[in-house]
Scaffold this active site. Structure first.
Site, short mmCIF file in Angstrom:
data_model
loop_
_atom_site.label_atom_id
_atom_site.label_comp_id
_atom_site.label_asym_id
_atom_site.label_seq_id
_atom_site.Cartn_x
_atom_site.Cartn_y
_atom_site.Cartn_z
N HIS A 374 0.81 -1.23 0.00
CA HIS A 374 0.00 0.00 0.00
C HIS A 374 0.84 1.27 0.00
O HIS A 374 0.27 2.36 0.16
CB HIS A 374 -0.92 0.05 1.22
CG HIS A 374 -1.95 -1.01 1.25
ND1 HIS A 374 -3.23 -0.82 0.78
CD2 HIS A 374 -1.90 -2.28 1.70
CE1 HIS A 374 -3.93 -1.93 0.95
NE2 HIS A 374 -3.14 -2.83 1.50
N LYS A 567 -8.88 13.65 5.10
CA LYS A 567 -8.02 12.46 5.08
C LYS A 567 -6.99 12.65 6.17
O LYS A 567 -6.89 13.74 6.74
CB LYS A 567 -7.35 12.28 3.71
CG LYS A 567 -6.66 13.55 3.17
CD LYS A 567 -6.08 13.32 1.78
CE LYS A 567 -7.08 13.50 0.65
NZ LYS A 567 -7.05 12.51 -0.38
N ARG A 568 -6.24 11.58 6.50
CA ARG A 568 -5.18 11.75 7.50
C ARG A 568 -4.27 12.91 7.10
O ARG A 568 -4.04 13.15 5.91
CB ARG A 568 -4.37 10.44 7.62
CG ARG A 568 -5.14 9.34 8.33
CD ARG A 568 -5.48 9.72 9.76
NE ARG A 568 -4.30 9.81 10.57
CZ ARG A 568 -3.89 8.88 11.41
NH1 ARG A 568 -4.60 7.77 11.59
NH2 ARG A 568 -2.80 9.04 12.12
N LYS A 682 -15.09 7.91 -3.67
CA LYS A 682 -16.34 8.15 -2.94
C LYS A 682 -16.91 9.51 -3.30
O LYS A 682 -18.13 9.66 -3.48
CB LYS A 682 -16.08 8.07 -1.42
CG LYS A 682 -15.65 6.68 -0.96
CD LYS A 682 -15.10 6.67 0.47
CE LYS A 682 -14.37 5.35 0.73
NZ LYS A 682 -13.59 5.36 1.99
O1 NBY Z 1 -3.92 2.56 1.76
C1 NBY Z 1 -3.30 3.73 2.27
C2 NBY Z 1 -2.64 4.48 1.12
O2 NBY Z 1 -1.97 5.61 1.64
C3 NBY Z 1 -3.74 4.91 0.15
O3 NBY Z 1 -3.17 5.54 -0.96
C4 NBY Z 1 -4.52 3.68 -0.30
O4 NBY Z 1 -5.64 4.06 -1.04
C5 NBY Z 1 -5.01 2.89 0.90
C6 NBY Z 1 -5.69 1.59 0.50
O5 NBY Z 1 -4.90 0.87 -0.39
N1 NBY Z 1 -2.36 3.35 3.29
C7 NBY Z 1 -2.69 3.41 4.58
O6 NBY Z 1 -3.79 3.80 4.94
N2 NBY Z 1 -1.74 2.98 5.46
C8 NBY Z 1 -1.89 2.93 6.78
O7 NBY Z 1 -2.90 3.30 7.34
C9 NBY Z 1 -0.76 2.41 7.59
C10 NBY Z 1 -1.00 2.12 8.92
C11 NBY Z 1 0.04 1.65 9.71
C12 NBY Z 1 1.31 1.50 9.16
C13 NBY Z 1 1.54 1.78 7.84
C14 NBY Z 1 0.49 2.24 7.05
N3 NBY Z 1 2.35 1.04 9.96
O8 NBY Z 1 3.46 0.74 9.45
O9 NBY Z 1 2.20 0.94 11.19
#
Ligand code: NBY
Length: 834
Positions: A374, A567-568, A682
């Site tokens: 991701h 968004k975040r 969305k």
């Molecule tokens: O995943 C998101 C991407 O930024 C976004 O572009 C994509 O649409 C979505 C679904 O594929 N990534 C994301 O939300 N990542 C996290 O929330 C996340 C959480 C924890 C960690 C890494 C990423 N971590 O390493 O702890």
């Protein structure tokens, strides 16, 4: 199955079978029964919260019945199942979704009305299940909805956090984090105290040889924690399939040890052990796209992965099939690298505990797993230090080394003259301390690796995983563009628009086959339809305006252009560029004569999103947005021409209100950084247009809806590297319009300038890594085009309708079908007509 029960017994069971409510009367009597018995209340003290509880319990009872039948059907069919392993499931509320998916919302509305309640108020009582950070967690929730709606035999596996993502409060313009204790009353979970797995940590490995001279590794000692299953039913839309989401909760393993302590009066120490065990599933880590390498996080990962695999294997063993058939019965999808230890754990179980040969076991492992990436952001790529894994999971570390050795040997045979490639692809990074690269382990241990949008999937193949394409060939790498469930993100969030679409496309079929939206294009010139369309958007904006008035105390005009970025908060998502743009607009308006101002398009600039608690720059951005709002919103010269709003505590339920109310939304990440984005889909699905960069799924949205219907701007991903290079090694001049914005901030217009110095320095002195200055000009120019386009309301509505008509591709149903065919090789389980 039924034949195993003797006839008289079976008759008794069938005679008393619980049916769940069938109609409005049945629903009401279930609600009253739950109020009076389950909740021990009466009509005299049944408030909205109690009404919610009772209604939820009535629906839960129905779901459990369908859930049981689905599980029986799937067990009986004994076909291949999908297991979706995700540390995050950002589910949001369940009641509205359950009502709509099983088609009983009208019944519930009428029943609740007779009992004296408005269904909307009752639905609002529910606390969001917020077990996720952002896109990755919400994607997992959309996938569960699609898996059930398409009748795939599928389970989700996750952690039952006691605290989900924190609640955000804004105090004096600053983010303050408040714990999210959501489990007080949760009718949607079903504790399975009988389903518990002991999970081992620490200890050491003892090697011995058996009679045949084979080395046996035994993992001994250490401590044990118990994983207890909690199940949540996942109802499909317009089908009786109700799948299961199993979340694990940690408890102290009640062994002799505790008992002895307790018995000898060491209550405190016994309680301390218990609390330590429960800490594992206590809290969701609030970072998105950042890996911090904390020991407790690693414990969470192993705890959840080991419990889930134990459960999956127990189910497989019931079928009495040989191990080699495991990948024909089980597909496990890794949602990012967080569950990658599952690869190691399965290899350990097969070799150490089940006695399979290494190669035989490894073949089973790699055919079982698929890995979804991701992100390409380096700071988000997971690594665990070797000493930490050695300490916590000593046997797993040995297996990782063995996996790596085998892998590097094959690479060496393949590229005998290339010494460097071994270091680049190695699972172990030779730093001090050594680190395990989880993405490398996930690639080596899976049969397919996918990105989440075309650009992103291409990028991982040409950048971070380039060497692996050489090693494994290109077919191992694929793309599955993300999708969203139209049930929650259209039907539930925007019921009037869903109704209007149904009226024009021949019923609600489009919710099961989103490509049917294309029928809308036939009606794009239909006057009455367009009028109704515009009225729905306006009503959604009025609803959001009311929320803003109630929470922010600011009056916004629903006729203004609502420009939304929710968004975040992250530098790569560039909320800072958005607020700089708003400041620029404010300064321009201030410089105009009253006559000139009258010609300007009124706007409401709406922000929302959480900053990770330790992410200082993200918190500065929130602070600046709020301070700009405080100035702009009270400036008499400006009035309705510009309002700047920060909506507190953005979450799934807020998204359901905000998204349908947007005219324009912003998806403006530095090209090449946002893997896909899903809120972009969305917003368009709800009749909003987007301004965005050529990044993630924006590119495919453009391909589908046409470039006349989207406002693209900015540098391309292919140019980013060179631009960054010029910043670092050349002289970096800030765009003049942006420089004016910085001057205003630095002159104290928006409060203490020192509070925002970091944001400015990042652009002016630290190389502007996210290219804010490079893209600023084209960003402003494109916003000017938006204003112009919006002034032509008829043209705007045409763009909106045309876009919605062409959004069929972005259903998570399409996406799940692609995974099923290309990666999992699973078939839906047909449901007999009931
Ligand atoms: O995943 C998101 C991407 O930024 C976004 O572009 C994509 O649409 C979505 C679904 O594929 N990534 C994301 O939300 N990542 C996290 O929330 C996340 C959480 C924890 C960690 C890494 C990423 N971590 O390493 O702890």
């Amino acid at each position: 199955v039924e034949a195993s029960i003797p006839e008289p017994q079976r008759a008794a069971w069938l005679k008393h079978q619980v049916g769940g409510f069938k109609d409005k009367d049945g629903f009401e009597s279930e609600v009253v029964r739950h109020v009076e018995t389950t909740l021990a209340r009466s009509m005299f003290n049944c408030d909205e919260s109690a009404a919610y509880s009772a209604a939820a319990l009535a629906f839960r009872d129905r779901l459990i019945l369908e859930w049981n039948r689905t599980q029986q059907r799937q067990t009986y069919a004994d076909s291949k199942r999908v297991y979706y392993l995700s540390l995050e499931f950002l589910m949001g509320r369940a009641l509205d979704n359950a009502m709509l998916n099983i088609g009983q919302k009208d019944v519930a509305r009428a029943g609740l009305a007779e009992l004296g309640f408005r269904i909307e108020d009752v639905i609002e009582q529910e606390h969001d299940a917020a077990l996720g950070n952002g896109g990755l967690g919400r994607l997992a929730a959309c996938f569960l909805d699609s898996l059930a709606s398409l009748n795939y035999p599928a389970w989700g596996y996750g952690l039952r956090y006691r605290y989900g993502i924190f609640k955000q409060e804004i105090i004096d313009g600053y983010q303050v984090e408040v714990p999210d204790y959501w489990l007080d009353f949760n009718p949607w979970e079903f504790p399975r105290h009988d389903i518990a797995v002991d999970i081992q940590f620490y200890g050491n490995v003892v090697k011995s040889t058996d009679e045949s001279g084979k080395t046996i590794a035994t993992w001994e000692g250490g401590e044990t924690v118990k994983a207890v299953a909690y199940d949540m039913p996942i109802p499909g839309y317009a089908t009786s399939t109700t799948n299961n989401l199993r979340l694990w909760s940690s408890k102290a393993a009640s062994g002799e040890f505790d008992f002895q302590k307790f018995n000898s009066g060491e209550y405190e120490s016994s309680v301390a052990d218990q609390q330590r065990a429960e800490t594992i599933s206590a809290v969701l880590y609030p970072n998105d796209n950042l890996d911090r390498g904390k020991e407790l996080r690693l414990k969470q990962q192993y705890f959840w992965v080991a419990a889930s695999l134990y459960d999956i294997i127990r189910r497989f063993k019931k079928s009495k099939r040989p191990w080699e058939e495991f990948p024909d019965q089980v597909a496990i999808q890794l949602n990012d690298t967080h569950p990658t230890l599952a690869i190691v754990e399965l290899q350990r179980i097969l070799t150490d505990l089940e006695g399979l040969e290494w190669d035989e076991a490894w073949n089973i492992v790699t055919n079982t797993f698929g890995y979804t990436n991701h992100t390409v952001l380096p700071e988000a790529l997971e690594k665990w230090s070797v000493p930490l894994i050695q300490h916590l999971l000593p046997r797993h570390l040995q297996i990782i080394y063995d996996i790596n050795l085998e892998f590097l040997q094959t690479v060496e045979r393949q590229f005998p003259n290339d010494r460097d490639i071994l270091g680049r692809v190695s699972i172990i990074e030779e730093t001090q301390p050594k680190m395990i690269r989880m993405a490398h382990l996930a690639i080596v241990g899976s049969h397919k690796v996918n990105g989440v949008a075309e650009l992103h999937s291409d990028l991982i193949k040409t950048t971070i995983f380039k060497d692996f394409v050489e090693v494994f060939g290109p077919d191992k790498f694929t793309n599955v563009t993300n999708g969203i469930t139209p049930r929650r993100w259209l039907h539930q969030a925007n019921p009037r628009l869903s109704g209007l679409i149904a009226a024009k496309t021949g019923g609600h079929e489009f919710l099961s086959d989103l490509t049917l939206l294309n029928k809308l294009e036939l009606h794009v010139d239909d006057k009455a339809f367009r009028k109704e369309w515009a009225e729905i958007k306006y009503a959604n904006k009025v609803r959001l305006a009311k929320h803003i008035k109630a929470t922010n105390g600011v009056t916004v005009n629903p006729s203004s252009l609502f420009d939304v970025q929710v968004k975040r908060i992250h530098e790569y998502k560039r909320q800072q560029m958005n607020i700089f743009g708003a400041i620029h607009r404010y300064l321009s308006l201030k410089a105009m004569t009253p006559e000139e101002r009258k010609k300007q398009q009124p706007r409401v600039s709406i922000f929302g999103g959480k900053a990770a608690p330790g992410y200082w720059m993200a918190k500065q951005i929130i602070h600046l947005i709020n301070n700009v709002g405080a100035v702009v919103n009270n400036d008499k010269d400006i009035g309705d021409l510009l309002k700047v709003i920060f909506i507190e505590d953005y979450n799934v339920s807020k998204a359901e209100m905000i998204i349908p109310a947007s005219d324009l939304s912003e998806h403006i990440s530095t090209a090449g950084t946002e893997a896909s984005g899903t809120s972009n889909m969305k917003f368009v699905l709800n009749g909003g247009l987007i301004i965005g960069t050529c990044d993630g799924a924006n590119i495919e949205i453009t391909r589908e809806i046409g470039e006349n219907n989207i406002f693209l701007f900015g540098n391309l991903a292919e140019d980013v590297e060179d631009l960054r290079h010029t910043h670092t090694y050349g002289k970096h001049t800030v765009d003049p319009d942006l420089a004016r914005v910085f001057e205003a901030i630095e002159s104290g217009t928006f409060g203490n300038q020192e509070d925002f110095a970091g944001m400015i320095t990042a652009v002016r002195e630290h190389g502007d890594y996210y290219l804010v200055s490079d893209d600023f000009r084209s960003y402003l120019e494109t916003h000017a085009l938006v204003d112009e386009a919006y002034r032509d309301q008829e043209g705007w509505i045409t763009k909106c309708i045309t876009s919605v008509a062409r959004m069929g591709f972005f259903s998570s149903d399409r996406c799940i079908n692609e995974y099923a065919e290309e990666i999992w090789n699973v078939e839906p389980l047909k449901v007999d007509d009931e």
